[in-house]
Structure formats: structure tokens, C-alpha cells
Design a protein around this motif. Sequence first.
Motif, mmCIF file in Angstrom:
data_model
loop_
_atom_site.group_PDB
_atom_site.id
_atom_site.type_symbol
_atom_site.label_atom_id
_atom_site.label_comp_id
_atom_site.label_asym_id
_atom_site.label_seq_id
_atom_site.Cartn_x
_atom_site.Cartn_y
_atom_site.Cartn_z
ATOM 1 N N SER A 34 0.826 -1.216 0.000
ATOM 2 C CA SER A 34 0.000 0.000 0.000
ATOM 3 C C SER A 34 0.857 1.262 0.000
ATOM 4 O O SER A 34 0.366 2.347 -0.292
ATOM 5 C CB SER A 34 -0.924 0.004 1.217
ATOM 6 N N ASP A 35 2.163 1.125 0.322
ATOM 7 C CA ASP A 35 3.070 2.269 0.298
ATOM 8 C C ASP A 35 3.707 2.467 -1.065
ATOM 9 O O ASP A 35 4.535 3.362 -1.248
ATOM 10 C CB ASP A 35 4.165 2.097 1.351
ATOM 11 N N ARG A 36 3.347 1.620 -2.016
ATOM 12 C CA ARG A 36 3.924 1.712 -3.348
ATOM 13 C C ARG A 36 2.828 1.922 -4.389
ATOM 14 O O ARG A 36 1.707 1.451 -4.214
ATOM 15 C CB ARG A 36 4.693 0.442 -3.701
ATOM 16 N N MET A 37 3.155 2.633 -5.462
ATOM 17 C CA MET A 37 2.256 2.677 -6.606
ATOM 18 C C MET A 37 2.913 1.868 -7.731
ATOM 19 O O MET A 37 4.062 2.117 -8.103
ATOM 20 C CB MET A 37 1.967 4.119 -7.045
ATOM 21 N N LEU A 38 2.176 0.885 -8.227
ATOM 22 C CA LEU A 38 2.700 -0.040 -9.222
ATOM 23 C C LEU A 38 2.536 0.573 -10.605
ATOM 24 O O LEU A 38 1.433 0.695 -11.128
ATOM 25 C CB LEU A 38 1.966 -1.380 -9.137
ATOM 26 N N VAL A 39 3.646 0.949 -11.219
ATOM 27 C CA VAL A 39 3.633 1.627 -12.518
ATOM 28 C C VAL A 39 3.672 0.582 -13.624
ATOM 29 O O VAL A 39 4.590 -0.227 -13.696
ATOM 30 C CB VAL A 39 4.825 2.586 -12.648
ATOM 31 N N HIS A 40 2.666 0.603 -14.503
ATOM 32 C CA HIS A 40 2.597 -0.345 -15.612
ATOM 33 C C HIS A 40 2.972 0.285 -16.946
ATOM 34 O O HIS A 40 3.407 -0.413 -17.865
ATOM 35 C CB HIS A 40 1.188 -0.940 -15.701
ATOM 36 N N MET A 56 2.319 8.637 -15.494
ATOM 37 C CA MET A 56 2.425 7.218 -15.178
ATOM 38 C C MET A 56 1.056 6.583 -14.987
ATOM 39 O O MET A 56 0.220 7.115 -14.247
ATOM 40 C CB MET A 56 3.276 7.017 -13.920
ATOM 41 N N GLN A 57 0.833 5.479 -15.683
ATOM 42 C CA GLN A 57 -0.354 4.660 -15.433
ATOM 43 C C GLN A 57 -0.045 3.751 -14.258
ATOM 44 O O GLN A 57 0.827 2.885 -14.341
ATOM 45 C CB GLN A 57 -0.703 3.810 -16.657
ATOM 46 N N ILE A 58 -0.756 3.958 -13.140
ATOM 47 C CA ILE A 58 -0.516 3.127 -11.975
ATOM 48 C C ILE A 58 -1.738 2.248 -11.722
ATOM 49 O O ILE A 58 -2.865 2.614 -12.045
ATOM 50 C CB ILE A 58 -0.168 3.973 -10.735
ATOM 51 N N PHE A 59 -1.485 1.097 -11.159
ATOM 52 C CA PHE A 59 -2.541 0.112 -10.928
ATOM 53 C C PHE A 59 -3.475 0.574 -9.821
ATOM 54 O O PHE A 59 -3.050 1.032 -8.766
ATOM 55 C CB PHE A 59 -1.917 -1.229 -10.559
ATOM 56 N N ALA A 94 5.917 13.042 -8.859
ATOM 57 C CA ALA A 94 4.631 12.355 -9.008
ATOM 58 C C ALA A 94 4.352 11.491 -7.783
ATOM 59 O O ALA A 94 3.203 11.392 -7.326
ATOM 60 C CB ALA A 94 4.636 11.503 -10.273
ATOM 61 N N SER A 95 5.398 10.884 -7.242
ATOM 62 C CA SER A 95 5.241 10.055 -6.047
ATOM 63 C C SER A 95 4.797 10.888 -4.850
ATOM 64 O O SER A 95 3.987 10.440 -4.026
ATOM 65 C CB SER A 95 6.556 9.342 -5.723
ATOM 66 N N TYR A 96 5.326 12.118 -4.750
ATOM 67 C CA TYR A 96 4.969 12.975 -3.624
ATOM 68 C C TYR A 96 3.472 13.292 -3.629
ATOM 69 O O TYR A 96 2.871 13.510 -2.570
ATOM 70 C CB TYR A 96 5.764 14.284 -3.680
ATOM 71 N N LYS A 97 2.867 13.331 -4.825
ATOM 72 C CA LYS A 97 1.435 13.650 -4.917
ATOM 73 C C LYS A 97 0.563 12.559 -4.312
ATOM 74 O O LYS A 97 -0.543 12.816 -3.853
ATOM 75 C CB LYS A 97 1.043 13.858 -6.384
ATOM 76 N N THR A 98 1.058 11.330 -4.345
ATOM 77 C CA THR A 98 0.271 10.205 -3.833
ATOM 78 C C THR A 98 0.743 9.749 -2.458
ATOM 79 O O THR A 98 0.031 8.999 -1.783
ATOM 80 C CB THR A 98 0.360 9.012 -4.799
ATOM 81 N N GLY A 99 1.934 10.176 -2.083
ATOM 82 C CA GLY A 99 2.480 9.706 -0.812
ATOM 83 C C GLY A 99 2.953 8.266 -0.883
ATOM 84 O O GLY A 99 3.155 7.620 0.148
ATOM 85 N N ARG A 100 3.163 7.765 -2.121
ATOM 86 C CA ARG A 100 3.622 6.391 -2.304
ATOM 87 C C ARG A 100 4.831 6.355 -3.228
ATOM 88 O O ARG A 100 4.940 7.159 -4.153
ATOM 89 C CB ARG A 100 2.500 5.526 -2.884
ATOM 90 N N GLU A 101 5.694 5.405 -3.009
ATOM 91 C CA GLU A 101 6.894 5.246 -3.826
ATOM 92 C C GLU A 101 6.545 4.559 -5.145
ATOM 93 O O GLU A 101 5.784 3.596 -5.170
ATOM 94 C CB GLU A 101 7.927 4.414 -3.052
ATOM 95 N N ALA A 102 7.100 5.068 -6.235
ATOM 96 C CA ALA A 102 6.861 4.466 -7.549
ATOM 97 C C ALA A 102 7.669 3.183 -7.677
ATOM 98 O O ALA A 102 8.891 3.181 -7.519
ATOM 99 C CB ALA A 102 7.230 5.446 -8.654
ATOM 100 N N PHE A 103 6.968 2.081 -7.961
ATOM 101 C CA PHE A 103 7.632 0.794 -8.169
ATOM 102 C C PHE A 103 7.566 0.472 -9.661
ATOM 103 O O PHE A 103 6.475 0.334 -10.237
ATOM 104 C CB PHE A 103 6.942 -0.308 -7.360
ATOM 105 N N LEU A 104 8.738 0.360 -10.331
ATOM 106 C CA LEU A 104 8.815 0.172 -11.781
ATOM 107 C C LEU A 104 9.025 -1.279 -12.187
ATOM 108 O O LEU A 104 9.250 -1.564 -13.361
ATOM 109 C CB LEU A 104 9.948 1.034 -12.359
ATOM 110 N N GLY A 105 8.921 -2.178 -11.242
ATOM 111 C CA GLY A 105 9.138 -3.591 -11.554
ATOM 112 C C GLY A 105 8.079 -4.189 -12.465
ATOM 113 O O GLY A 105 8.301 -5.231 -13.070
ATOM 114 N N HIS A 106 6.896 -3.532 -12.568
ATOM 115 C CA HIS A 106 5.828 -4.018 -13.445
ATOM 116 C C HIS A 106 5.730 -3.214 -14.739
ATOM 117 O O HIS A 106 4.764 -3.370 -15.480
ATOM 118 C CB HIS A 106 4.484 -3.962 -12.708
ATOM 119 N N LEU A 107 6.725 -2.368 -14.993
ATOM 120 C CA LEU A 107 6.684 -1.501 -16.173
ATOM 121 C C LEU A 107 6.688 -2.332 -17.453
ATOM 122 O O LEU A 107 7.557 -3.178 -17.653
ATOM 123 C CB LEU A 107 7.889 -0.554 -16.149
#
Length: 409
Positions: A34-40, A56-59, A94-107
Amino acid sequence: MRKSSADNIKIYLLVTVLGISLLFSAFGKTANISDRMLVHAMGIDPSEDGGYKVSMQIFKSSGAGSDTPIDPSQPNVEVISGEGKTITEAIKKASYKTGREAFLGHLQLICFNRDIDFSDPEDLFRFTLADKNVYLGVDLCLSETTAEDIMNAKMTRGATSAEALKKIIDTNAENSTAIKCEMLDFLSCVNTPQHIAMPVLSVEEQSEGSEGGSSGQQAEQQGGQQQGQQQEQQGSSEQQEGQGSSEPQVSVSSTALIKEGKVLEDTLDSDEAQGVAWLTRRAERGDMIVKHSGELINVMLTRDKIKTDLKIKDGRISYKADITVVAHANKNLRSSAESEELSGEIADELQRIFKAAEDKALRKNGTDIVGIWQLLRHEYPRTYIRYQDSLDDIYRAIDFETDVKVRVE
């Protein structure tokens, strides 16, 4: 003195507990999804101040009104954007706007604006090279307008919009109507004269309410004003019910040519892209329309075998391609003579496509998306060293010899 078996068991259990503790904690910091935004998918445009704007399109785990983790009737994504002097800074903002770290492993996909500078791939892709979670085979594409437009094209064909966009590119590449480009292709260009072909996506928004309005007008013409009003109301209600299923249409409009870090104005159409695919052994199948006995027929082609080689004879450099394909036509052939006639017509059409591809890519624009320089360096290293600073002259003067065999089935 030897340790007892009980002591060995205690040590083993202690090591196991420590290992599990490290696995489920990031050295004291709990790793929570929940602390991450999954970037696809990611779109990169130039910003007004000379930096980058990243979309970024996030899940999104669930759609509105859904109790399930994934709502198949919704795009399951949201778009978050940020701007910065570098792409990395734009991602962080962009991460600061959501309060979550961008995770690029699903890019899965990176879409670029045509005005992005590609002259330094290592610097451009530094944000991925510094992240070991990123797959280096990520698909790359360009946008006909802006990369942000592609990111905002939320489609429901797949678990995420990125999956649908990637499928569109893969389908076009598999049918040889576009040239696929991955991040590794770009990174392999570092300190080489290789040029790049990249698919271009365009998006067409579907106008909401057009279906209901047209049905109402048609009803008025057929059966009077009262019936027309009823049909309009019915169309309006159907529109409201189906708004969730209306989505933009995204397609591969062309294949771009990138030379010396710049996207050229000229692009390859679907026929020219197919020509490049066959000439470079990328094609597995393709299709075309051939005029036969006064009528147009559709022909599907599948690869049998392709052999390419580079030769120097009498001071001339020639690129030789022996191509054998199997053709399936949507027409019943009456005799072996007619089959042979169709085979020749298909071969002539393929030769036309090859000529159009080589004229556009090499002769007119000097873009070596065929890999001439690589073959020249491998087969004739002395000639390559001699002409490595004037390869454009070779691209424009090289002879193409294509021997095409077509087997109609």
C-alpha cells in the motif's frame, strides 16, 4: 570438543528466524504494498521549462462499486504526473502527490513524445538502469500527439490499459505492419552508428452519445415525432448504461525513423514496415492485397525461410536476401497454372514493398534500420574502418538483390 546435535538444531533455528525476519522487513522498515504505486506504463513529454513531464499509469486495485480486487468493467488504472529537470526527479514529484513510492518492476511500456532527444540513451534511460527491478525488454513507442494522451487512453481490454497497449504493438509486430522496439535495442546503439525504428501510436476518442442521437433521428424519419422521442429516450438510457464500456481507439499509425537522436519527419507506412521486417528476418507472417484476374484478393503470408548476406563485388556493396514464403489466398484456384500466375503476382508485390522500404529508409533518409553497418563490420572489417565516417554514402549507394519464392497453398 564437538557440539551436540541439540546445539546444532538451536543454531539452525536461530539462523532461520533471522532469515525470515529479514525477508519480511526492510531492515526495520515494513515493506507494505500500500506504500507503493505499481507503474505499468509511462509517458514522457518535454516540459515547458526544458525538463520532462512524466505521466504514469498506476494500478488501481478496484473500480468504483466493486468488491473484487480487479473490476473487469473498469480500466483499473489512474494516471499520475510530475515534472522535473530529469525523468527521475519527475517520477519522484509524481510520487509525492500520492504519498507512495513508484515501483517500476511491473513496467511494460514507455511512450515518448516525438520531440524527446534520444541522442544519449544511457542518460535518457538512467532512471531504469539504476533500478534493478526494471525489465530491460520494456516496449518503447512514440505518440502521434503527446505521450500523456496515450497514458490517458484507459482501456478495459486486459487487466490494465498498459497490457492492452502492449498487445496492440505486439499484434502489429507479429503481422509485420510495424517494427517492434525494446529498451535493449536503444541501449545497444550506444557508441554505434545503428539507427532505430519505433512504432507510433495514435488515439481516437469515441464520442459519447453519438449512437443514441443517431438512433433517435432515424426513428423520427421512420415513424413520426412521438416514436422518435421514445427512441431518443431509449438511446439515451442505453448510452448511460454503456458509458463504462465506451473507450478510446488506439492504433499503430506508422513506424518512426530515429537518426542521431532525432525523430525524422518521414515515417514508414504498414507496407514499408513489412518490407523492412522481411528484409531483416524479423517477419514471421504478413498480409497484402493482390490484383488477380481483374479482382482484388487478400493474401496471408507465412515465413518459410530467409537468408541474408552482404557481398562486395567489383567495388560494389550488395545486400542479398533470399526469401521463401507460403501464401494463402481467399480464392479457390482452378488450376496449377493459375496458382503459378498468382505466385508471380505475389512475388512482384513483395518486390515492390522491398523497394519502397529500402528507398524510404536508406536512400532518402540514410537510416540503417536493416543493420548494414553491422554486417559490413563483421564480414569486411577493413572496408568498414575505411568508410565508418561516411556510412551514409554507402546506405544510399548499396545494391539490394532480393530473390523471392512464393509457394501458394
